[in-house]
Scaffold this motif. Structure first.
Motif, PDB file in Angstrom:
ATOM      1  N   ASP A   1     -24.126  43.347  25.454  1.00 44.12           N
ATOM      2  CA  ASP A   1     -23.768  42.560  26.634  1.00 44.12           C
ATOM      3  C   ASP A   1     -23.362  41.136  26.258  1.00 44.12           C
ATOM      4  O   ASP A   1     -22.427  40.571  26.822  1.00 44.12           O
ATOM      5  CB  ASP A   1     -24.938  42.535  27.619  1.00 44.12           C
ATOM      6  N   VAL A   2     -24.095  40.554  25.308  1.00 46.43           N
ATOM      7  CA  VAL A   2     -23.778  39.188  24.869  1.00 46.43           C
ATOM      8  C   VAL A   2     -22.389  39.150  24.232  1.00 46.43           C
ATOM      9  O   VAL A   2     -21.587  38.248  24.516  1.00 46.43           O
ATOM     10  CB  VAL A   2     -24.850  38.682  23.875  1.00 46.43           C
TER      11      VAL A   2
ATOM     12  N   LEU B   1     -28.877  33.215  24.569  1.00 47.51           N
ATOM     13  CA  LEU B   1     -27.576  33.688  25.043  1.00 47.51           C
ATOM     14  C   LEU B   1     -27.731  34.611  26.245  1.00 47.51           C
ATOM     15  O   LEU B   1     -26.905  34.587  27.168  1.00 47.51           O
ATOM     16  CB  LEU B   1     -26.839  34.389  23.908  1.00 47.51           C
ATOM     17  N   CYS B   2     -28.782  35.429  26.244  1.00 53.01           N
ATOM     18  CA  CYS B   2     -29.034  36.280  27.415  1.00 53.01           C
ATOM     19  C   CYS B   2     -29.254  35.421  28.656  1.00 53.01           C
ATOM     20  O   CYS B   2     -28.725  35.707  29.738  1.00 53.01           O
ATOM     21  CB  CYS B   2     -30.258  37.167  27.167  1.00 53.01           C
TER      22      CYS B   2
ATOM     23  N   GLN C   1     -26.217  23.701  20.808  1.00 48.36           N
ATOM     24  CA  GLN C   1     -27.151  24.352  21.713  1.00 48.36           C
ATOM     25  C   GLN C   1     -27.871  25.495  21.007  1.00 48.36           C
ATOM     26  O   GLN C   1     -27.456  25.945  19.939  1.00 48.36           O
ATOM     27  CB  GLN C   1     -26.411  24.895  22.942  1.00 48.36           C
ATOM     28  N   ARG C   2     -28.980  25.946  21.625  1.00 47.09           N
ATOM     29  CA  ARG C   2     -29.692  27.093  21.074  1.00 47.09           C
ATOM     30  C   ARG C   2     -28.824  28.335  21.277  1.00 47.09           C
ATOM     31  O   ARG C   2     -28.301  28.582  22.368  1.00 47.09           O
ATOM     32  CB  ARG C   2     -31.039  27.284  21.771  1.00 47.09           C
ATOM     33  N   ASN C   3     -28.684  29.129  20.224  1.00 52.32           N
ATOM     34  CA  ASN C   3     -27.836  30.308  20.299  1.00 52.32           C
ATOM     35  C   ASN C   3     -28.546  31.562  19.807  1.00 52.32           C
ATOM     36  O   ASN C   3     -27.927  32.473  19.248  1.00 52.32           O
ATOM     37  CB  ASN C   3     -26.544  30.073  19.506  1.00 52.32           C
TER      38      ASN C   3
ATOM     39  N   PHE D   1     -25.893  33.814  29.789  1.00 52.71           N
ATOM     40  CA  PHE D   1     -24.945  34.728  30.430  1.00 52.71           C
ATOM     41  C   PHE D   1     -25.582  35.559  31.547  1.00 52.71           C
ATOM     42  O   PHE D   1     -24.962  36.510  32.029  1.00 52.71           O
ATOM     43  CB  PHE D   1     -24.340  35.664  29.374  1.00 52.71           C
ATOM     44  N   GLU D   2     -26.819  35.205  31.921  1.00 56.38           N
ATOM     45  CA  GLU D   2     -27.528  35.900  33.006  1.00 56.38           C
ATOM     46  C   GLU D   2     -27.661  37.394  32.720  1.00 56.38           C
ATOM     47  O   GLU D   2     -27.412  38.250  33.575  1.00 56.38           O
ATOM     48  CB  GLU D   2     -26.823  35.673  34.340  1.00 56.38           C
ATOM     49  N   ILE D   3     -28.037  37.722  31.488  1.00 55.32           N
ATOM     50  CA  ILE D   3     -28.289  39.107  31.076  1.00 55.32           C
ATOM     51  C   ILE D   3     -29.788  39.352  31.115  1.00 55.32           C
ATOM     52  O   ILE D   3     -30.563  38.590  30.531  1.00 55.32           O
ATOM     53  CB  ILE D   3     -27.737  39.351  29.659  1.00 55.32           C
ATOM     54  N   ASP D   4     -30.210  40.376  31.794  1.00 59.40           N
ATOM     55  CA  ASP D   4     -31.629  40.672  31.986  1.00 59.40           C
ATOM     56  C   ASP D   4     -32.264  41.136  30.672  1.00 59.40           C
ATOM     57  O   ASP D   4     -31.962  42.220  30.170  1.00 59.40           O
ATOM     58  CB  ASP D   4     -31.788  41.755  33.050  1.00 59.40           C
TER      59      ASP D   4
END
Length: 398
Positions: free
Chosen positions: A313-314, A288-289, A281-283, A292-295
């Motif tokens: 956060d990641v 990654l944001c 997958q793309r990393n 992981f639902e990071i704004d």
């Protein structure tokens, strides 16, 4: 020229930086050894490194040849290179800020001479670097609790281009400090004058142009502060080889004997962690944001400090299952979650697992869909479907 008469090993650190700290030095002359140690209730890593060397040099009573070994780049370069410049500037850095450790290296008389690497009695140490110790060296054991620090520095950089071997340089450094997996509130951030042009492709990524960068400090002027900030910490970097390659290149310009950072500090590469967890997958940081639902809506362009904040956060999300499940649930986060608000990464990491998760078995329709999918895979692979082989083996065993 006489051979080395006295060997000295020094070390120092503190818990929290600033915080409670200690230092130690081991002096050896042939079969004779002497151990010195001390500490302060409120200090810094670099002050403890300096105090170890100063105390060791002060302990010498006559002219002699000395070899002083340290794993602190700050100590070695500070005394041999930066102190003369600070002294000319009235004990201020290039940015006009007071030198934090000036009380140690600017002291009058014998101590000041020792700190500048030349005792009044005539000893001029030969400075050598060593890799940061993994095992319990005698000097390191004497530091006590300070040696057991759990600091993490999340780091990111921006550059003039992609290839350090083509002479590209650093133009921005951003660092975020964590203590016990929580933000400490401390960060390091600077823009740099690379003394060369920025590539068009890089400019499109970060938006930092030559006109703006020409007004910024050079790396040599911020190196001491950077090394102080990361000293003794574990570095967390996304695609660490890239950033460390540029950092090591800059540090080697200042000291050809520079020991690569990866040999002195623990390094965690979040790109490698992500590839292990999400193979195929793309990393990228953006991917990654999103996962992981990071704004990251404020990330219109790349920026070292912004990216270090997002990477923090990641990293916490990537490693939550390793060490964060034992904390109690945060009451404020629980209240927000009860109102339907999205929890932060740190709040999610603070949830305590109190019971085993319920296992849901596939129903008849789902099993039929699964069988059809396996039929298609088996046909496409000409009978090499691993799931089918496992089913056959299980049937034979029964």
């Amino acid at each position: 020229m006489s051979s080395i008469e006295v060997q000295i090993w020094t070390d120092g650190a503190c818990l929290g930086n600033p915080g409670r700290g200690g230092w130690a030095a081991l002096l050896r002359k042939q079969a004779h050894e002497r151990v010195l140690s001390g500490g302060e209730p409120e200090t810094t890593n670099n002050r403890m490194e300096l105090m170890a060397a100063i105390a060791a040099l002060e302990a010498l009573r006559r002219p002699c040849r000395v070899e002083l070994s340290t794993d602190s780049q700050y100590l070695r370069q500070g005394i041999t290179e930066w102190v003369p410049r600070w002294q000319r500037n009235g004990w201020r850095t290039a940015s006009k800020a007071p030198v934090k450790e000036s009380g140690s290296v600017a002291a009058p008389g014998r101590r000041g001479e020792a700190a500048r690497g030349a005792l009044v009695v005539g000893a001029r140490p030969q400075w050598t670097s060593r890799k940061r110790a993994r095992g319990p060296s005698r000097a390191r054991r004497r530091r006590g609790p300070a040696a057991r620090m759990n600091r993490i520095v999340v780091l990111d950089t921006e550059t003039t281009g992609l290839e350090v071997n083509q002479g590209h340089r650093l133009i921005e450094i951003g660092c975020v400090e964590l203590g016990d997996r929580r933000r400490s509130g401390r960060h390091f951030h600077c823009y740099l004058n690379p003394e060369r042009a920025v590539d068009r492709g890089a400019l499109a990524v970060h938006g930092l142009d030559d006109a703006f960068l020409s007004t910024q400090s050079r790396f040599v002027e911020v190196a001491a502060e950077l090394l102080e900030f990361i000293d003794g910490a574990e570095l967390v970097i996304h695609n660490a080889a890239f950033d460390l390659g540029f950092l090591d290149a800059e540090l080697k310009r200042l000291d050809v004997a520079h020991v690569p950072l990866a040999q002195r500090l623990a390094v965690t590469d979040t790109l490698l962690l992500a590839r292990e967890r999400f193979p195929g997958q793309r990393n990228s940081l953006d991917a990654l944001c999103k996962r992981f639902e990071i704004d990251n809506s404020s990330r219109k362009l790349h920026g070292a400090l912004l990216d270090a904040e997002l990477l923090t956060d990641v990293y916490l999300a990537l490693t939550t299952g390793q060490s964060a499940l034992g904390f109690a649930f945060d009451a404020e986060a629980a209240g927000a979650a009860g109102k339907g608000a999205r929890m932060s990464t740190q709040a999610r990491a603070a949830i305590r697992i109190t019971q085993r998760p319920r296992v849901l078995l596939a129903n008849i329709e789902e099993q039929a869909a699964h069988a059809l999918r396996l039929d298609a895979l088996d046909k496409a692979s000409k009978g090499a479907c691993a799931w089918r082989r496992l089913e056959a083996d299980a049937g034979d065993g029964a």
